[in-house]
Scaffold this active site. Structure first.
Site, PDB file in Angstrom:
ATOM      1  N   SER A   1     -41.946 -11.187  -3.508  1.00 37.92           N
ATOM      2  CA  SER A   1     -43.118 -10.635  -4.199  1.00 37.92           C
ATOM      3  C   SER A   1     -43.871  -9.770  -3.199  1.00 37.92           C
ATOM      4  O   SER A   1     -43.692  -9.921  -1.976  1.00 37.92           O
ATOM      5  CB  SER A   1     -44.016 -11.793  -4.641  1.00 37.92           C
TER       6      SER A   1
ATOM      7  N   TYR B   1     -48.378 -19.933  -3.484  1.00 38.86           N
ATOM      8  CA  TYR B   1     -47.485 -18.828  -3.858  1.00 38.86           C
ATOM      9  C   TYR B   1     -47.275 -17.892  -2.667  1.00 38.86           C
ATOM     10  O   TYR B   1     -46.141 -17.517  -2.345  1.00 38.86           O
ATOM     11  CB  TYR B   1     -48.109 -18.078  -5.042  1.00 38.86           C
TER      12      TYR B   1
HETATM   13  P1  NAD Z   1     -41.080 -16.080 -15.839  1.00 36.43           P
HETATM   14  O1  NAD Z   1     -41.987 -17.247 -16.039  1.00 36.43           O
HETATM   15  O2  NAD Z   1     -40.795 -15.173 -16.980  1.00 36.43           O
HETATM   16  O3  NAD Z   1     -39.692 -16.577 -15.258  1.00 36.43           O
HETATM   17  C1  NAD Z   1     -39.586 -17.678 -14.424  1.00 36.43           C
HETATM   18  C2  NAD Z   1     -38.212 -18.247 -14.618  1.00 36.43           C
HETATM   19  O4  NAD Z   1     -38.095 -19.370 -13.752  1.00 36.43           O
HETATM   20  C3  NAD Z   1     -37.980 -18.735 -16.055  1.00 36.43           C
HETATM   21  O5  NAD Z   1     -36.657 -18.426 -16.432  1.00 36.43           O
HETATM   22  C4  NAD Z   1     -38.165 -20.230 -15.931  1.00 36.43           C
HETATM   23  O6  NAD Z   1     -37.400 -20.950 -16.888  1.00 36.43           O
HETATM   24  C5  NAD Z   1     -37.637 -20.471 -14.535  1.00 36.43           C
HETATM   25  N1  NAD Z   1     -38.096 -21.707 -13.955  1.00 36.43           N
HETATM   26  C6  NAD Z   1     -39.370 -22.133 -13.752  1.00 36.43           C
HETATM   27  N2  NAD Z   1     -39.359 -23.368 -13.220  1.00 36.43           N
HETATM   28  C7  NAD Z   1     -38.056 -23.713 -13.072  1.00 36.43           C
HETATM   29  C8  NAD Z   1     -37.397 -24.868 -12.586  1.00 36.43           C
HETATM   30  N3  NAD Z   1     -38.069 -25.932 -12.151  1.00 36.43           N
HETATM   31  N4  NAD Z   1     -36.034 -24.858 -12.586  1.00 36.43           N
HETATM   32  C9  NAD Z   1     -35.330 -23.801 -13.061  1.00 36.43           C
HETATM   33  N5  NAD Z   1     -35.910 -22.698 -13.535  1.00 36.43           N
HETATM   34  C10 NAD Z   1     -37.255 -22.662 -13.535  1.00 36.43           C
HETATM   35  O7  NAD Z   1     -41.685 -15.281 -14.592  1.00 36.43           O
HETATM   36  P2  NAD Z   1     -41.269 -13.897 -13.907  1.00 36.43           P
HETATM   37  O8  NAD Z   1     -42.501 -13.104 -13.860  1.00 36.43           O
HETATM   38  O9  NAD Z   1     -40.047 -13.343 -14.506  1.00 36.43           O
HETATM   39  O10 NAD Z   1     -40.977 -14.387 -12.411  1.00 36.43           O
HETATM   40  C11 NAD Z   1     -39.661 -14.473 -11.865  1.00 36.43           C
HETATM   41  C12 NAD Z   1     -39.748 -14.399 -10.353  1.00 36.43           C
HETATM   42  O11 NAD Z   1     -40.301 -13.130  -9.982  1.00 36.43           O
HETATM   43  C13 NAD Z   1     -40.634 -15.450  -9.701  1.00 36.43           C
HETATM   44  O12 NAD Z   1     -40.057 -15.892  -8.506  1.00 36.43           O
HETATM   45  C14 NAD Z   1     -41.928 -14.703  -9.456  1.00 36.43           C
HETATM   46  O13 NAD Z   1     -42.647 -15.259  -8.404  1.00 36.43           O
HETATM   47  C15 NAD Z   1     -41.381 -13.334  -9.108  1.00 36.43           C
HETATM   48  N6  NAD Z   1     -42.354 -12.242  -9.257  1.00 36.43           N
HETATM   49  C16 NAD Z   1     -42.909 -11.954 -10.476  1.00 36.43           C
HETATM   50  C17 NAD Z   1     -43.815 -10.908 -10.564  1.00 36.43           C
HETATM   51  C18 NAD Z   1     -44.450 -10.501 -11.889  1.00 36.43           C
HETATM   52  O14 NAD Z   1     -45.389  -9.683 -11.874  1.00 36.43           O
HETATM   53  N7  NAD Z   1     -43.971 -10.974 -13.023  1.00 36.43           N
HETATM   54  C19 NAD Z   1     -44.159 -10.186  -9.420  1.00 36.43           C
HETATM   55  C20 NAD Z   1     -43.581 -10.521  -8.203  1.00 36.43           C
HETATM   56  C21 NAD Z   1     -42.671 -11.552  -8.131  1.00 36.43           C
END
Ligand code: NAD
Length: 256
Positions: free
Chosen positions: A138, A151
């Site tokens: 991130s 985080y």
């Molecule tokens: P999201 O909530 O849509 O996806 C998260 C995924 O992780 C889901 O598929 C969920 O089922 C899975 N998950 C959560 N807990 C779990 C567990 N205990 N075991 C297995 N799977 C689990 O969120 P996102 O925004 O797509 O985030 C995905 C990644 O990208 C994360 O690591 C997040 O930190 C990172 N990220 C997101 C953003 C953003 O703006 N959306 C920005 C930077 C980084």
């Protein structure tokens, strides 16, 4: 481009993980989807991915907060050529109020899970002399924000883990890199917009620009396709000598 390569994407039944899985499938990789839920629709998602792109896809349930589950995921998949550590959660609170169980869960899911999956995947990658580890970190892996201690700590940690994995695999056909997205428009982020609009009393576009994308100079969300495309690039021959580094997909956030 990635025909015959087997990819595991953790946390991939929604958002960025699913976006990465789709982009890998689009260029021919077989894909294992994962989350902890194990619902019919999770398996249906894998079947659709296979049908849409003419690849093999399956869904394997595993709870990424548990080290044994993380290792079992890799084992059940029969190893992998491409490992994308994406599962992640968030909680926002000041350090004094931060619930200990939330701290532990964020460190486990956002950081330790990658240690376990990498440890389980590396022997197979080493044996075949090819592997790609892509960790979804991130902008918070490179900078901090108030109220996101767990985080930010986990995401800085995964950047460090990425560098260490890269050094341990250097010259063996295995690379490890981290993608550092800024704000990406996922269902999770979309769901926060109405709440933020209530707080600001402003319209959707103004709220997005002034509040959500406050630190993203482009004032545009990144997309899951862009993050997925970056993962595909890291798996391409052009990236063979790119290892142990971070690639920001953040509209200029970390240039500030
Ligand atoms: P999201 O909530 O849509 O996806 C998260 C995924 O992780 C889901 O598929 C969920 O089922 C899975 N998950 C959560 N807990 C779990 C567990 N205990 N075991 C297995 N799977 C689990 O969120 P996102 O925004 O797509 O985030 C995905 C990644 O990208 C994360 O690591 C997040 O930190 C990172 N990220 C997101 C953003 C953003 O703006 N959306 C920005 C930077 C980084």
């Amino acid at each position: 481009m990635l025909q015959g390569k087997r990819a595991i994407v953790t946390g991939s039944n929604s958002g960025i993980g699913l976006g990465v899985a789709v982009e890998l499938a689009r260029v021919g990789a077989d894909v294992v989807l994962n989350s902890f839920t194990d619902r019919d629709e999770d398996h249906a998602l894998a079947a659709k991915l296979a049908a849409d792109h003419g690849i093999k896809a399956r869904y394997i349930a595993a709870d990424m907060s548990k080290g044994a589950d993380c290792r079992a995921l890799v084992e059940k998949a029969g190893g992998c050529d491409i490992l994308v550590n994406n599962a992640g959660i968030q909680h926002v609170a000041g350090i004094e109020e931060f619930p200990v169980e939330k701290w532990d869960a964020i460190l486990a899911i956002n950081l330790s899970s990658a240690f376990h999956t990498i440890a389980a995947a590396l022997p197979g990658m080493r044996a075949q002399g090819w592997g790609r580890i892509v960790n979804i970190a991130s902008a918070h892996g490179l900078t901090a924000s108030s109220y996101k201690s767990a985080y930010v700590a986990a995401k800085h940690g995964i950047v460090g883990l990425t560098k260490t994995a890269a050094l341990e695999c250097a010259g063996q056909g295995i690379t490890a890199n981290a993608i550092c997205p800024g704000y990406v428009l996922t269902p999770l982020v979309e769901a926060q917009i109405p709440d933020q609009m209530k707080k600001t009393g402003k319209d959707r576009e103004t709220t997005i620009r002034e509040v959500m994308l406050d630190r993203q100079p482009s004032k545009q969300f990144a997309t899951v396709e862009q993050v997925g495309g970056t993962a595909v690039f890291l798996c391409s021959p052009a990236a063979d000598q790119i290892t142990g580094t971070t690639i920001s997909v953040d509209g200029g956030w970390t240039a500030l």
